[in-house]
Motif scaffolding. Structure first.
Motif, PDB file in Angstrom:
ATOM      1  N   MET A   1     -17.445  36.902  54.695  1.00  9.32           N
ATOM      2  CA  MET A   1     -17.919  35.526  54.633  1.00  9.32           C
ATOM      3  C   MET A   1     -18.768  35.362  53.381  1.00  9.32           C
ATOM      4  O   MET A   1     -19.720  36.094  53.173  1.00  9.32           O
ATOM      5  CB  MET A   1     -18.736  35.206  55.890  1.00  9.32           C
ATOM      6  N   LYS A   2     -18.410  34.428  52.562  1.00  4.00           N
ATOM      7  CA  LYS A   2     -19.184  34.097  51.382  1.00  4.00           C
ATOM      8  C   LYS A   2     -20.512  33.499  51.840  1.00  4.00           C
ATOM      9  O   LYS A   2     -20.556  32.700  52.763  1.00  4.00           O
ATOM     10  CB  LYS A   2     -18.386  33.094  50.543  1.00  4.00           C
ATOM     11  N   ASN A   3     -21.609  33.887  51.204  1.00  5.68           N
ATOM     12  CA  ASN A   3     -22.921  33.468  51.677  1.00  5.68           C
ATOM     13  C   ASN A   3     -23.434  32.222  50.966  1.00  5.68           C
ATOM     14  O   ASN A   3     -24.530  31.776  51.216  1.00  5.68           O
ATOM     15  CB  ASN A   3     -23.930  34.606  51.537  1.00  5.68           C
ATOM     16  N   THR A   4     -22.684  31.654  50.049  1.00  6.71           N
ATOM     17  CA  THR A   4     -23.121  30.432  49.395  1.00  6.71           C
ATOM     18  C   THR A   4     -22.219  29.295  49.844  1.00  6.71           C
ATOM     19  O   THR A   4     -21.022  29.469  50.045  1.00  6.71           O
ATOM     20  CB  THR A   4     -23.076  30.558  47.859  1.00  6.71           C
ATOM     21  N   VAL A   5     -22.815  28.151  50.012  1.00  7.45           N
ATOM     22  CA  VAL A   5     -22.079  26.973  50.433  1.00  7.45           C
ATOM     23  C   VAL A   5     -22.829  25.760  49.894  1.00  7.45           C
ATOM     24  O   VAL A   5     -24.050  25.789  49.759  1.00  7.45           O
ATOM     25  CB  VAL A   5     -21.938  26.911  51.971  1.00  7.45           C
ATOM     26  N   THR A   6     -22.081  24.729  49.552  1.00  7.52           N
ATOM     27  CA  THR A   6     -22.706  23.494  49.103  1.00  7.52           C
ATOM     28  C   THR A   6     -22.966  22.628  50.323  1.00  7.52           C
ATOM     29  O   THR A   6     -22.048  22.364  51.111  1.00  7.52           O
ATOM     30  CB  THR A   6     -21.791  22.758  48.109  1.00  7.52           C
ATOM     31  N   THR A   7     -24.210  22.222  50.498  1.00  7.72           N
ATOM     32  CA  THR A   7     -24.571  21.375  51.628  1.00  7.72           C
ATOM     33  C   THR A   7     -24.973  19.996  51.119  1.00  7.72           C
ATOM     34  O   THR A   7     -25.364  19.834  49.973  1.00  7.72           O
ATOM     35  CB  THR A   7     -25.730  21.999  52.438  1.00  7.72           C
ATOM     36  N   THR A   8     -24.855  19.024  52.015  1.00 16.57           N
ATOM     37  CA  THR A   8     -25.174  17.643  51.666  1.00 16.57           C
ATOM     38  C   THR A   8     -26.689  17.425  51.674  1.00 16.57           C
ATOM     39  O   THR A   8     -27.452  18.260  52.176  1.00 16.57           O
ATOM     40  CB  THR A   8     -24.534  16.671  52.671  1.00 16.57           C
ATOM     41  N   THR A   9     -27.089  16.295  51.170  1.00 17.11           N
ATOM     42  CA  THR A   9     -28.500  15.927  51.203  1.00 17.11           C
ATOM     43  C   THR A   9     -28.995  15.844  52.643  1.00 17.11           C
ATOM     44  O   THR A   9     -30.096  16.299  52.961  1.00 17.11           O
ATOM     45  CB  THR A   9     -28.723  14.583  50.477  1.00 17.11           C
ATOM     46  N   ALA A  10     -28.165  15.309  53.534  1.00 19.91           N
ATOM     47  CA  ALA A  10     -28.553  15.216  54.952  1.00 19.91           C
ATOM     48  C   ALA A  10     -28.742  16.608  55.550  1.00 19.91           C
ATOM     49  O   ALA A  10     -29.698  16.850  56.296  1.00 19.91           O
ATOM     50  CB  ALA A  10     -27.507  14.433  55.735  1.00 19.91           C
ATOM     51  N   GLN A  11     -27.838  17.527  55.219  1.00 22.05           N
ATOM     52  CA  GLN A  11     -27.967  18.894  55.729  1.00 22.05           C
ATOM     53  C   GLN A  11     -29.217  19.568  55.172  1.00 22.05           C
ATOM     54  O   GLN A  11     -29.948  20.239  55.907  1.00 22.05           O
ATOM     55  CB  GLN A  11     -26.730  19.725  55.373  1.00 22.05           C
ATOM     56  N   ASN A  12     -29.469  19.390  53.888  1.00 23.21           N
ATOM     57  CA  ASN A  12     -30.664  19.991  53.288  1.00 23.21           C
ATOM     58  C   ASN A  12     -31.938  19.415  53.891  1.00 23.21           C
ATOM     59  O   ASN A  12     -32.893  20.148  54.160  1.00 23.21           O
ATOM     60  CB  ASN A  12     -30.658  19.811  51.770  1.00 23.21           C
ATOM     61  N   THR A  13     -31.945  18.110  54.125  1.00 28.78           N
ATOM     62  CA  THR A  13     -33.104  17.477  54.752  1.00 28.78           C
ATOM     63  C   THR A  13     -33.313  18.023  56.168  1.00 28.78           C
ATOM     64  O   THR A  13     -34.440  18.327  56.567  1.00 28.78           O
ATOM     65  CB  THR A  13     -32.931  15.939  54.786  1.00 28.78           C
ATOM     66  N   ALA A  14     -32.223  18.167  56.905  1.00 29.85           N
ATOM     67  CA  ALA A  14     -32.305  18.709  58.269  1.00 29.85           C
ATOM     68  C   ALA A  14     -32.769  20.162  58.259  1.00 29.85           C
ATOM     69  O   ALA A  14     -33.557  20.584  59.111  1.00 29.85           O
ATOM     70  CB  ALA A  14     -30.943  18.592  58.960  1.00 29.85           C
ATOM     71  N   ARG A  15     -32.299  20.949  57.286  1.00 29.33           N
ATOM     72  CA  ARG A  15     -32.714  22.351  57.173  1.00 29.33           C
ATOM     73  C   ARG A  15     -34.205  22.448  56.863  1.00 29.33           C
ATOM     74  O   ARG A  15     -34.929  23.243  57.457  1.00 29.33           O
ATOM     75  CB  ARG A  15     -31.890  23.057  56.086  1.00 29.33           C
ATOM     76  N   ILE A  16     -34.681  21.608  55.962  1.00 26.59           N
ATOM     77  CA  ILE A  16     -36.093  21.612  55.594  1.00 26.59           C
ATOM     78  C   ILE A  16     -36.950  21.155  56.780  1.00 26.59           C
ATOM     79  O   ILE A  16     -38.008  21.716  57.055  1.00 26.59           O
ATOM     80  CB  ILE A  16     -36.334  20.747  54.337  1.00 26.59           C
ATOM     81  N   ALA A  17     -36.477  20.145  57.509  1.00 26.38           N
ATOM     82  CA  ALA A  17     -37.210  19.693  58.703  1.00 26.38           C
ATOM     83  C   ALA A  17     -37.277  20.802  59.746  1.00 26.38           C
ATOM     84  O   ALA A  17     -38.345  21.048  60.339  1.00 26.38           O
ATOM     85  CB  ALA A  17     -36.540  18.448  59.290  1.00 26.38           C
ATOM     86  N   LEU A  18     -36.164  21.486  59.976  1.00 25.41           N
ATOM     87  CA  LEU A  18     -36.142  22.575  60.948  1.00 25.41           C
ATOM     88  C   LEU A  18     -37.053  23.715  60.497  1.00 25.41           C
ATOM     89  O   LEU A  18     -37.814  24.262  61.302  1.00 25.41           O
ATOM     90  CB  LEU A  18     -34.708  23.078  61.144  1.00 25.41           C
ATOM     91  N   GLY A  19     -37.006  24.056  59.229  1.00 25.76           N
ATOM     92  CA  GLY A  19     -37.884  25.099  58.701  1.00 25.76           C
ATOM     93  C   GLY A  19     -39.349  24.731  58.861  1.00 25.76           C
ATOM     94  O   GLY A  19     -40.167  25.567  59.267  1.00 25.76           O
ATOM     95  N   SER A  20     -39.679  23.488  58.576  1.00 23.89           N
ATOM     96  CA  SER A  20     -41.062  23.017  58.723  1.00 23.89           C
ATOM     97  C   SER A  20     -41.508  23.084  60.179  1.00 23.89           C
ATOM     98  O   SER A  20     -42.639  23.499  60.477  1.00 23.89           O
ATOM     99  CB  SER A  20     -41.198  21.580  58.206  1.00 23.89           C
ATOM    100  N   MET A  21     -40.620  22.685  61.079  1.00 20.07           N
ATOM    101  CA  MET A  21     -40.950  22.741  62.504  1.00 20.07           C
ATOM    102  C   MET A  21     -41.169  24.181  62.954  1.00 20.07           C
ATOM    103  O   MET A  21     -42.076  24.457  63.754  1.00 20.07           O
ATOM    104  CB  MET A  21     -39.847  22.072  63.332  1.00 20.07           C
ATOM    105  N   LEU A  22     -40.366  25.098  62.458  1.00 17.57           N
ATOM    106  CA  LEU A  22     -40.520  26.499  62.835  1.00 17.57           C
ATOM    107  C   LEU A  22     -41.832  27.080  62.303  1.00 17.57           C
ATOM    108  O   LEU A  22     -42.505  27.830  63.014  1.00 17.57           O
ATOM    109  CB  LEU A  22     -39.337  27.327  62.333  1.00 17.57           C
ATOM    110  N   VAL A  23     -42.186  26.747  61.078  1.00 15.49           N
ATOM    111  CA  VAL A  23     -43.470  27.226  60.541  1.00 15.49           C
ATOM    112  C   VAL A  23     -44.615  26.676  61.384  1.00 15.49           C
ATOM    113  O   VAL A  23     -45.523  27.414  61.780  1.00 15.49           O
ATOM    114  CB  VAL A  23     -43.636  26.853  59.051  1.00 15.49           C
ATOM    115  N   PHE A  24     -44.566  25.388  61.706  1.00 16.82           N
ATOM    116  CA  PHE A  24     -45.608  24.778  62.542  1.00 16.82           C
ATOM    117  C   PHE A  24     -45.664  25.452  63.915  1.00 16.82           C
ATOM    118  O   PHE A  24     -46.737  25.790  64.415  1.00 16.82           O
ATOM    119  CB  PHE A  24     -45.368  23.282  62.705  1.00 16.82           C
TER     120      PHE A  24
END
Length: 140
Positions: A1-24
């Protein structure tokens, strides 16, 4: 499995939100919500509830940070996050089964409803890191 993938702005925003929630959530494991998180630790876990909460808090901070910083490692990070959410699911089941109140989940109905959010978190981690679209590319 290739480990790089192009994600959309919505996906990146969701990933950042999830990461922020996990840190909190991880910080809350170590500080103000420590006792509440102990209510979710199943009795069969072989270390103390407090140690489990502290270790899972550190894991959440690390995982959240990885999601926030993921660039070329989004796929593996999403899979690890999904696996983490699956791994802690027995804690949610334990809280429901043992009628333990925490985080405002003070009725069996509320605790039962909470169980249905874990698959959402798993899907969120996988989608926001492009795992589903990577699988589609492999099928083509």
């Amino acid at each position: 499995m290739k480990n790089t993938v192009t994600t959309t702005t919505a996906q990146n925003t969701a990933r950042i939100a999830l990461g922020s929630m996990l840190v909190f959530a991880g910080v809350s494991h170590l500080t103000f919500a420590r006792v509440d998180f102990q209510a979710q630790v199943p009795d069969w876990v072989p270390v103390s509830k407090d140690t489990t909460v502290l270790l899972s808090g550190v894991a959440e901070i690390a995982l959240g940070t990885a999601l926030l910083l993921a660039k070329n490692k989004k796929l593996v990070t999403g899979i690890v996050a999904a696996a983490f959410f699956a791994a802690v699911f027995p804690g949610n089941i334990s809280q429901y089964k043992n009628h333990r109140s925490a985080f405002g989940l003070d009725t069996d109905e509320k605790r039962l409803i909470r169980l249905f959010f874990q698959p959402v978190l798993i899907g969120w981690a996988l989608w926001s890191c492009g795992v589903f679209q990577q699988n589609k590319k492999q099928e083509a």
